[in-house]
Each structure stands twice: as C-alpha cells, then as structure tokens.
Design an enzyme around this catalytic site. Structure first.
Site, PDB file in Angstrom:
ATOM      1  N   ARG A  86       0.808  -1.235   0.000  1.00  9.64           N
ATOM      2  CA  ARG A  86       0.000   0.000   0.000  1.00  9.64           C
ATOM      3  C   ARG A  86       0.825   1.262   0.000  1.00  9.64           C
ATOM      4  O   ARG A  86       0.549   2.185  -0.765  1.00  9.64           O
ATOM      5  CB  ARG A  86      -0.908   0.024   1.237  1.00  9.64           C
ATOM      6  CG  ARG A  86      -2.206  -0.673   1.070  1.00  9.64           C
ATOM      7  CD  ARG A  86      -2.662  -1.203   2.409  1.00  9.64           C
ATOM      8  NE  ARG A  86      -1.794  -2.319   2.765  1.00  9.64           N
ATOM      9  CZ  ARG A  86      -2.052  -3.579   2.468  1.00  9.64           C
ATOM     10  NH1 ARG A  86      -3.166  -3.889   1.883  1.00  9.64           N
ATOM     11  NH2 ARG A  86      -1.215  -4.552   2.772  1.00  9.64           N
ATOM     12  N   THR A  87       1.824   1.326   0.870  1.00  8.54           N
ATOM     13  CA  THR A  87       2.581   2.586   0.974  1.00  8.54           C
ATOM     14  C   THR A  87       3.314   2.830  -0.335  1.00  8.54           C
ATOM     15  O   THR A  87       3.290   3.935  -0.889  1.00  8.54           O
ATOM     16  CB  THR A  87       3.564   2.530   2.166  1.00  8.54           C
ATOM     17  OG1 THR A  87       2.821   2.150   3.321  1.00  8.54           O
ATOM     18  CG2 THR A  87       4.225   3.870   2.410  1.00  8.54           C
ATOM     19  N   LYS A 115      27.429  -4.411  -3.627  1.00  8.49           N
ATOM     20  CA  LYS A 115      28.882  -4.386  -3.834  1.00  8.49           C
ATOM     21  C   LYS A 115      29.600  -3.694  -2.684  1.00  8.49           C
ATOM     22  O   LYS A 115      30.777  -3.391  -2.772  1.00  8.49           O
ATOM     23  CB  LYS A 115      29.210  -3.639  -5.132  1.00  8.49           C
ATOM     24  CG  LYS A 115      28.589  -4.200  -6.378  1.00  8.49           C
ATOM     25  CD  LYS A 115      29.112  -3.421  -7.589  1.00  8.49           C
ATOM     26  CE  LYS A 115      28.217  -3.515  -8.779  1.00  8.49           C
ATOM     27  NZ  LYS A 115      28.523  -2.488  -9.773  1.00  8.49           N
ATOM     28  N   ARG A 136      11.685   3.712   2.674  1.00 10.13           N
ATOM     29  CA  ARG A 136      11.264   2.837   3.776  1.00 10.13           C
ATOM     30  C   ARG A 136      12.424   1.915   4.108  1.00 10.13           C
ATOM     31  O   ARG A 136      13.069   1.357   3.215  1.00 10.13           O
ATOM     32  CB  ARG A 136      10.053   2.006   3.342  1.00 10.13           C
ATOM     33  CG  ARG A 136       9.802   0.835   4.259  1.00 10.13           C
ATOM     34  CD  ARG A 136       8.520   0.131   3.956  1.00 10.13           C
ATOM     35  NE  ARG A 136       7.380   0.891   4.421  1.00 10.13           N
ATOM     36  CZ  ARG A 136       6.162   0.378   4.618  1.00 10.13           C
ATOM     37  NH1 ARG A 136       5.934  -0.898   4.362  1.00 10.13           N
ATOM     38  NH2 ARG A 136       5.176   1.120   5.045  1.00 10.13           N
ATOM     39  N   HIS A 169       6.237   6.140  11.285  1.00  9.42           N
ATOM     40  CA  HIS A 169       5.594   5.983   9.978  1.00  9.42           C
ATOM     41  C   HIS A 169       4.699   7.219   9.796  1.00  9.42           C
ATOM     42  O   HIS A 169       3.479   7.123   9.807  1.00  9.42           O
ATOM     43  CB  HIS A 169       4.772   4.696   9.967  1.00  9.42           C
ATOM     44  CG  HIS A 169       4.373   4.214   8.608  1.00  9.42           C
ATOM     45  ND1 HIS A 169       4.483   4.990   7.466  1.00  9.42           N
ATOM     46  CD2 HIS A 169       3.840   3.030   8.202  1.00  9.42           C
ATOM     47  CE1 HIS A 169       4.034   4.291   6.434  1.00  9.42           C
ATOM     48  NE2 HIS A 169       3.648   3.098   6.843  1.00  9.42           N
TER      49      HIS A 169
HETATM   50  C1  NCD Z   1       2.201  -0.857   8.256  1.00 10.41           C
HETATM   51  C2  NCD Z   1       3.716  -0.725   8.369  1.00 10.41           C
HETATM   52  O1  NCD Z   1       4.440  -0.952   7.396  1.00 10.41           O
HETATM   53  O2  NCD Z   1       4.145  -0.364   9.454  1.00 10.41           O
HETATM   54  N1  NCD Z   1       1.770  -1.064   6.929  1.00 10.41           N
HETATM   55  C3  NCD Z   1       1.485   0.016   6.144  1.00 10.41           C
HETATM   56  O3  NCD Z   1       2.350   0.816   5.834  1.00 10.41           O
HETATM   57  N2  NCD Z   1       0.212   0.189   5.776  1.00 10.41           N
HETATM   58  C4  NCD Z   1       1.603  -1.807   9.209  1.00 10.41           C
HETATM   59  C5  NCD Z   1       2.100  -3.228   9.231  1.00 10.41           C
HETATM   60  O4  NCD Z   1       2.956  -3.628   8.470  1.00 10.41           O
HETATM   61  O5  NCD Z   1       1.555  -3.959  10.064  1.00 10.41           O
END
Ligand code: NCD
Length: 358
Positions: A86-87, A115, A136, A169
């Site tokens: 999703r993100t 590398k 991320r 997040h």
């Molecule tokens: C969350 C995350 O990555 O922290 N997912 C997301 O970004 N929607 C929640 C999760 O992974 O449980």
C-alpha cells in the site's frame, strides 16, 4: 538551529523538539517529512484540505490534466528496502497524479549496496538523478540520517520517511488523521473522541506515529489494548502524560469497546521476534474483531487498520458500514499527493484551480 550546525553524531543526540526545529519551515509542510512530531494543527489542517481539493479536482479529465502539469519537471525515487504494498503503490500513484516521474529501488541485492556501497553514498547517488527520495527501511533513524546527509550536501533534496524500523511511519499517521477527520466531519471533528488501539502496540510504528499526531487535538482519550508483552512503550505514555492526554492501557478489549469512537486494529509484528516463534506463544485470541464485537460497538464508531491484516479483523466485518480500512487505504493516496505537492510549494496553484473551476 539548522542541520548544518551539527555533525551527525551531535545531531543524532539532539532531543526530538530540537531536531524538529532544525527541520522546520514554520507552519508550512516540512521540507523533509521524517517524524510525526513535525506536524501541528496548522499544517495538518492544510494538508487535509489540500488532499480533498486534489481528490475533487482529479474527478474530471480537465482536472487531471491540470494536476499532471503540476510537477512534470520533478522526479521521485522510491527507495523501499522493506516489504510494502500500500505505501509503495499509493506513493507511486500519488506521484503519477501530480505529474512526477518515478524510479525505484526495492531490492538492495540488485543495487550497488550489494557491492558494499554505503547507504549514504547510495542516497547521494539517487540525489543526482532525482528531486525527492521517498524511503522505507528496517533501520530506525535511517531517514533522518539521510536527510541530515543531504542537507549537508550540494543537492539538498527532500526525504519522505515511508516507515523506519519500529519507530516512525509519519505518512501513515497523516492518512489516519485524514480518515478520522473525514469520518467525524459531522460530529464535531476529532476533539472529545476516544480512540482505541489494539494489537502489537510495542512494535507497531503506525500506533506510535498516530499517537503523536493525536496530541494536536483537544480532549482526545486513548485506550491501548494489548497482551502485556505487546503493550505500548513507556516513551509514548510519558509523552501523552506530559501533554495532559487522558490514556489507559489494558488487556480487556471488550470492556472498552462500547465506549470508543474509533478502533485502530494492528497485526502482530512477528518479523521483529528476537527468538523465532516467540510471538506465537502469546495468547492473542482476545484481541480480534468479529461480528460479535461489532455488535457491542457504538453505531457510529469506525474501525480502522493500517493493513495488511491477518485474522485480527474477520472478513465478515468488511461489509459493516463502520469498516473504514479500505477507504483509509485510498485516503493514503490523496494525502500523499497533497504532501508531495505541498513539499514542492504547489498548494497555492491547487487552491487557485479549485476556487476557479470547482
Ligand atoms: C504498516 C507498516 O508498514 O508499518 N503497513 C502500512 O504501511 N500500511 C503496518 C504493518 O505492516 O503492520
């Protein structure tokens, strides 16, 4: 105070309020989006209304053409070295909506990090080709380190933290706030509401980031429901108490369900188990929502989840009008489009188009 006043070791050890000052642009959307603590009521309200304007404008071909013309001269790098559906996809779509071209690295095994290149060098490389990096990582604090690195380089481009370790997040918290605001629009907004968090609160970064954003609303009450070893960490509780927020930690979900306005479910984050299988030994059976639980909730309560879910929300609940998680997910695309547009100072142009055409 600016990031350039400190070397990394000094910067790393600053307090959160000091870091926030270093990265601040007053009440405007920050240049780098790294922590929830960078947001206040002014920039939150601004982002939410910008998101609503963008989603309304995007309904027509003419509107879409306008949006696509906002940032065609900018390129975004999606640097996702931790799993994401999703993100990643909502950032990708958000970029496309407002006209940015997108490149991606998702697997360090096929980039030069394999590398032996440091992340610092990798980020500097991306900054030569792109105008914003959305990242991320499993590593706590990496986004902030990279933001500090770029701020001290010749090409200081913005970084957006799309999830760092178990810690932060911020853009999930933004979409959660946007969802809460839309849901409570006709019920006086977020003020005076009770939000319940359920699940793995110790290791879930979404809960930490959203708790921080909720500090911006008056008379909010938070209820943290988890089995003892997964209960919310002390630093979150201390921060809530120091802001005068009323909060409770309990393992009795059913006791509190009838009184809450929003339920925020989370999955067990067993990818962080120190000893393999340790989460599976904890009894989590009383921390799930099915039709019976929905029956005792308020008729206008909303049920949220950052997703992915496992079995903490039964599939049958999806048909309940109070189930908000699919809409919540879509809200993510719009608030992320608003965040990027605002990072590049496009809000006024969107506003103007909205006033003249909608
Ligand atoms: C969350 C995350 O990555 O922290 N997912 C997301 O970004 N929607 C929640 C999760 O992974 O449980």
């Amino acid at each position: 105070m600016q990031t350039t006043d400190y070397n990394w070791e000094e910067f790393k050890n600053l307090s959160m309020p000091e870091k926030v000052v270093c990265f601040s642009r007053g009440d405007s959307t920050p240049f780098h989006t790294l922590f929830s603590q960078q947001f206040n009521r002014t920039n939150l309200d601004h982002l939410c209304s910008l998101a609503t304007q963008i989603r309304t404008i995007a309904k027509t071909r003419n509107g879409m053409n306008f949006l696509r013309g906002l940032l065609p001269h900018k390129r975004a790098m999606l640097y996702f070295t931790q799993p994401s559906s999703r993100t990643f996809l909502s950032f990708l779509s958000a970029c496309q909506i407002i006209g940015l071209n997108v490149g991606e690295v998702r697997d360090t095994a096929i980039s030069s990090e394999y590398k032996g290149e440091t992340r610092e060098d990798s980020i500097r490389t991306f900054s030569s080709y792109f105008d914003i990096i959305i990242m991320r990582s499993r590593q706590k604090g990496l986004a902030e380190h990279m933001a500090w690195t770029l701020s001290n380089s010749e090409r200081p481009i913005p970084i957006i933290n799309a999830g760092s370790g178990q810690d932060q997040h911020p853009t999930q918290a933004l979409l959660d706030i946007y969802t809460l605001k839309r849901s409570f629009e006709r019920r006086g907004g977020l003020r005076d509401k009770t939000v319940m968090f359920v699940g793995d609160l110790a290791r879930g970064r979404t809960v930490r980031s959203l708790s921080d954003l909720l500090l911006n609303y008056n008379n909010i009450r938070l209820v943290f429901i988890a089995p003892e070893p997964m209960q919310i960490s002390e630093d979150v509780c201390n921060s809530l108490s120091s802001h005068g927020v009323d909060w409770i930690a309990s393992s009795d979900m059913h006791k509190y369900l009838p009184e809450v306005d929003a339920i925020y479910m989370t999955r067990i984050q067993d990818e962080w188990d120190v000893v393999k299988g340790e989460s599976a030994k904890i009894d989590t059976s009383r921390f799930k929502i099915g039709l019976d639980e929905m029956r005792i909730c308020k008729p206008d309560a909303i049920l949220m989840h950052p997703l992915p879910r496992r079995d903490e929300i039964a599939k049958e609940v999806d048909h309940d009008p109070r189930a908000m998680y699919w809409r919540q997910m879509r809200n993510g695309m719009w608030i992320r489009a608003a965040l990027i547009a605002s990072t590049f100072d496009c809000a006024e142009r969107v506003n103007e188009f909205y006033r003249e055409n909608i």
